[in-house]
Design an enzyme around this catalytic site. Structure first.
Site, PDB file in Angstrom:
ATOM      1  N   GLY A   1      16.275  -6.304  47.210  1.00  0.00           N
ATOM      2  CA  GLY A   1      17.190  -6.058  46.109  1.00  0.00           C
ATOM      3  C   GLY A   1      16.539  -6.321  44.776  1.00  0.00           C
ATOM      4  N   GLY A   2      17.338  -6.253  43.730  1.00  0.00           N
ATOM      5  CA  GLY A   2      16.820  -6.447  42.386  1.00  0.00           C
ATOM      6  C   GLY A   2      16.311  -7.853  42.141  1.00  0.00           C
ATOM      7  N   PHE A   3      16.838  -8.850  42.872  1.00  0.00           N
ATOM      8  CA  PHE A   3      16.445 -10.233  42.637  1.00  0.00           C
ATOM      9  C   PHE A   3      15.604 -10.803  43.762  1.00  0.00           C
ATOM     10  CE2 PHE A   3      20.423 -10.134  40.048  1.00  0.00           C
ATOM     11  CZ  PHE A   3      19.775 -10.226  38.842  1.00  0.00           C
TER      12      PHE A   3
ATOM     13  N   VAL B   1      15.984  -9.912  51.352  1.00  0.00           N
ATOM     14  CA  VAL B   1      17.004 -10.456  52.243  1.00  0.00           C
ATOM     15  C   VAL B   1      16.450 -10.407  53.670  1.00  0.00           C
ATOM     16  CG1 VAL B   1      19.367 -10.259  53.091  1.00  0.00           C
ATOM     17  CG2 VAL B   1      18.843  -9.671  50.716  1.00  0.00           C
TER      18      VAL B   1
ATOM     19  N   LYS C   1      18.996 -14.710  51.529  1.00  0.00           N
ATOM     20  CA  LYS C   1      18.587 -14.020  50.311  1.00  0.00           C
ATOM     21  C   LYS C   1      17.619 -14.923  49.553  1.00  0.00           C
ATOM     22  CE  LYS C   1      20.475 -12.042  46.040  1.00  0.00           C
ATOM     23  NZ  LYS C   1      21.707 -11.835  45.252  1.00  0.00           N
TER      24      LYS C   1
ATOM     25  N   ASP D   1      28.952  -5.670  39.296  1.00  0.00           N
ATOM     26  CA  ASP D   1      27.873  -4.877  39.897  1.00  0.00           C
ATOM     27  C   ASP D   1      28.316  -4.264  41.224  1.00  0.00           C
ATOM     28  OD1 ASP D   1      25.350  -3.746  39.788  1.00  0.00           O
ATOM     29  OD2 ASP D   1      24.417  -5.373  40.923  1.00  0.00           O
TER      30      ASP D   1
END
Length: 652
Positions: free
Chosen positions: A340-342, A345, A359, A456
């Site tokens: 993901g963007g951060f 996972v 995550k 989001d």
């Protein structure tokens, strides 16, 4: 082979088996774990050769501390780490024999496993634990897996007094062991009653610091209710520490701590005056220290960059990094569920066999600390069947990790615009997903004791459980509102293009209606089986095409072609509701409560929708919308570089 060579061979074989069987007859197997989530090594591999070499040579080295062996062998990914520890009252020869037996036996119990742990003892004072792994765990406090060994006889009288004495004894021994160096152990006894004495022994691996030893033993003590709370004797063993108690003296008295001396009674007036002076001085010092501590803590709490102590009400959810590393097989690519963007996972399995989604936030993310605390503080308070449940977190060694329930069917992003899923994603299932998302939003906006704006919502943040029930995930962008607060502003606009409403991008204004806009886009994507980022018909995006089709009376063209031949009232209603949600004017959009009512009612009259935000005009249409709100895509270019990325914009 000559006679003498064969003779020497059989003699060596005989002595080996004599030694092995003799030791085996005396030693008792207590426990072991093969780390079932760990990757196996292949037969005759370099890792196996390194492991065999290390275990065969472990007891040939000099113990780092009394009864503690720690060594490694190999290079890079084939490097093996091993350690063994004996109880402090085990004599060196017996310790060496115990560890040697363990090195022979543990590989038989855990064939081809890269990681294993096991323990053995006898009826005297011999006790040892062996472990090996494919990573360096030196100095790391690990409390999983854990093991219980206890007697079947229970305490039947004075149970409360017995438990209090045991707790007091273990606490005293814990503080003694943690402060001892370099060997971290303590043994002692405490009288329960006139005829009953309780004995205890605690031990940490010598590579732990005082604080880590304390933490490990305190964590082990918390496992007592699961083990042996009413037993006359018991043990709790973890990779980094262990304790044992019993009503008989099971250790060598020579290692026992001296009893705490009783205070000498004061004599004479001078002694009384001296004691008074000391007591008053200590009291004043303590008061000053307390005042300073309170002041420092208040200053810390006002700082923007807070530490994990800020998460006061979620401290019980904290996991050790070592536990998460084991659960995810050291964050192996085979366990990776997505990026993901951060951060990434991973799928994991805890020691109790519970599957989890882990995550791991990127170490290079500028926003990671903020989003981490946001998710922990918010999601831990939220409990709803249509929200992904947070099980815990880890904040250790610059790692920021979130542990969620595992949702097996991935995200909605994997089912939309995929022709292979047309039959599986029938209308009944899609309508169920739309309804579930709406109920999750209703809980966030209105029904929980907090008011949460997600900010989001998108396909990749809607996860699907085993029954295809939707669960809203990823609260890194979420904002907490007071219940009577309706709108907020930000100078740091974050989200994903295509799902963000115009007032948010232009002015940085967000509200519950921001989520409504995103939800409307989601509905259109689900009904049409087309992603907002990839849709383009006649140089029009999804919202523009939907609006024009609605005005031209051909809204059925929006429906997934696999279901278009038999459009239903529910399908048309969902398109209508979606267009109400994506209206340009914030006040025109319905609340989530109204949306849920519309979805569940067959008799409600829906108002006519108005033009959506970011409507793309044709050359013949008038432009009453400011030019800076009209955003065309270049041919084939998505509205974001990645449908799961986070786009940062600077509002005007």
């Amino acid at each position: 082979m000559g006679f003498s060579s064969r003779w020497r061979f059989f003699l060596s074989l005989y002595f080996f088996y004599y030694f092995y069987l003799t030791i085996a007859a005396e030693l008792k197997y207590l426990y072991h774990d093969c780390y079932v989530n760990d990757q196996n090594y292949t037969t005759n591999s370099t890792y196996q050769a390194n492991l065999n070499h290390l275990l065969n040579s472990l007891t040939n080295t000099t113990p780092i501390y009394n009864g503690f062996y720690n060594s490694s062998y190999g290079e890079n990914s084939d490097k093996v780490y091993a350690s063994a520890i004996c109880r402090p009252d085990t004599d060196p020869d017996s310790c060496r024999d115990c560890v040697t037996f363990a090195t022979r036996n543990l590989t038989l119990l855990c064939p081809k496993h890269k990681m294993a742990i096991g323990g053995y003892d006898d009826d005297n004072y011999t006790n040892c634990m062996l472990r090996y792994a494919d990573y360096d765990y030196t100095g790391v406090m690990e409390n999983a897996p854990y093991f219980f060994v206890y007697t079947e006889s229970n305490i039947t009288q004075n149970v409360e007094q017995f438990n209090q004495t045991r707790q007091s004894l273990l606490q005293w021994l814990t503080s003694e062991a943690a402060a001892r160096g370099p060997d971290k152990y303590a043994a002692g006894k405490q009288v329960v009653s006139g005829i009953l004495t309780l004995y205890g022994l605690v031990q940490c691996t010598p590579d732990l610091t005082e604080s880590k030893c304390n933490e490990c033993l305190n964590d082990a003590n918390k496992l007592m209710p699961n083990c042996c709370e009413t037993s006359q004797g018991g043990r709790v063993i973890t990779p980094s520490c262990s304790f044992r108690y019993g009503i008989s003296e099971f250790y060598n008295p020579s290692i026992a701590e001296p009893p705490v001396p009783s205070p000498t009674p004061p004599s004479g007036k001078k002694n009384n005056n001296f004691i008074i002076i000391v007591v008053v001085s200590v009291a004043i010092s303590l008061i000053l220290i307390i005042v300073v501590i309170i002041f420092i803590r208040r200053r810390k709490s006002e700082k923007k960059d807070q530490n994990v102590e800020d998460i006061i009400d979620t401290a019980s959810l904290q996991f050790d990094f070592s536990t998460i590393r084991i659960a995810t097989n050291n964050f192996s690519d085979d366990n990776k569920l997505g990026q993901g963007g951060f951060g990434a996972v991973y799928k994991g399995m805890l020691s109790d066999r519970q599957q989890v989604a882990v995550k791991r936030l990127s170490l290079h993310s500028n926003q990671g600390e903020v989003e981490f605390k946001n998710e922990v503080q918010l999601v831990a308070k939220l409990q709803h069947r249509n929200l992904v449940r947070l099980l815990g977190f880890c904040l250790e060694r610059n790692e920021r990790i979130l542990i969620y329930e595992f949702v097996p069917n991935s995200s909605l992003d994997h089912y939309i615009s995929k022709s292979i899923n047309h039959e599986y994603m029938n209308w009944e299932r899609r309508y169920k997903i739309i309804g579930g998302i709406s109920r999750g939003l209703l809980y966030l906006h209105e029904d929980s004791r907090l008011r949460i704006i997600h900010r989001d919502l998108k396909l990749s943040n809607i996860l699907l459980d085993a029954d295809m029930n939707p669960k809203i995930s990823d609260f890194g962008m979420a904002k907490l509102f007071e219940m009577d607060q309706s709108q907020g502003n930000t100078n740091h606009v974050v989200g994903t293009f295509g799902y963000m409403p115009p007032e948010y991008i232009k002015h940085g204004q967000f509200s519950v209606k921001s989520d409504i806009y995103s939800f409307g886009v989601l509905i259109l994507e689900i009904v049409s089986d087309q992603k907002r980022s990839g849709f383009e018909i006649q140089d029009e995006d999804l919202l523009t095409y939907a609006w024009k089709s609605w005005n031209e009376g051909s809204a059925a063209n929006l429906i997934d072609p696999s279901m278009r031949d038999n459009p239903t009232t529910e399908m048309m209603k969902c398109i209508h509701i979606a267009l109400l949600c994506v209206q340009e004017n914030v006040s025109d959009r319905p609340t989530i409560g109204s949306v849920v009512h519309m979805l569940n009612s067959d008799s409600v009259n829906l108002p006519a929708p108005k033009r959506p935000g970011f409507y793309t005009y044709t050359a013949t249409e008038s432009r009453t919308t400011p030019n800076n709100l009209i955003r065309r895509r270049t041919e084939g270019a998505p509205l974001s570089q990645n449908d799961v990325s986070i786009t940062e914009l600077c509002p005007r």
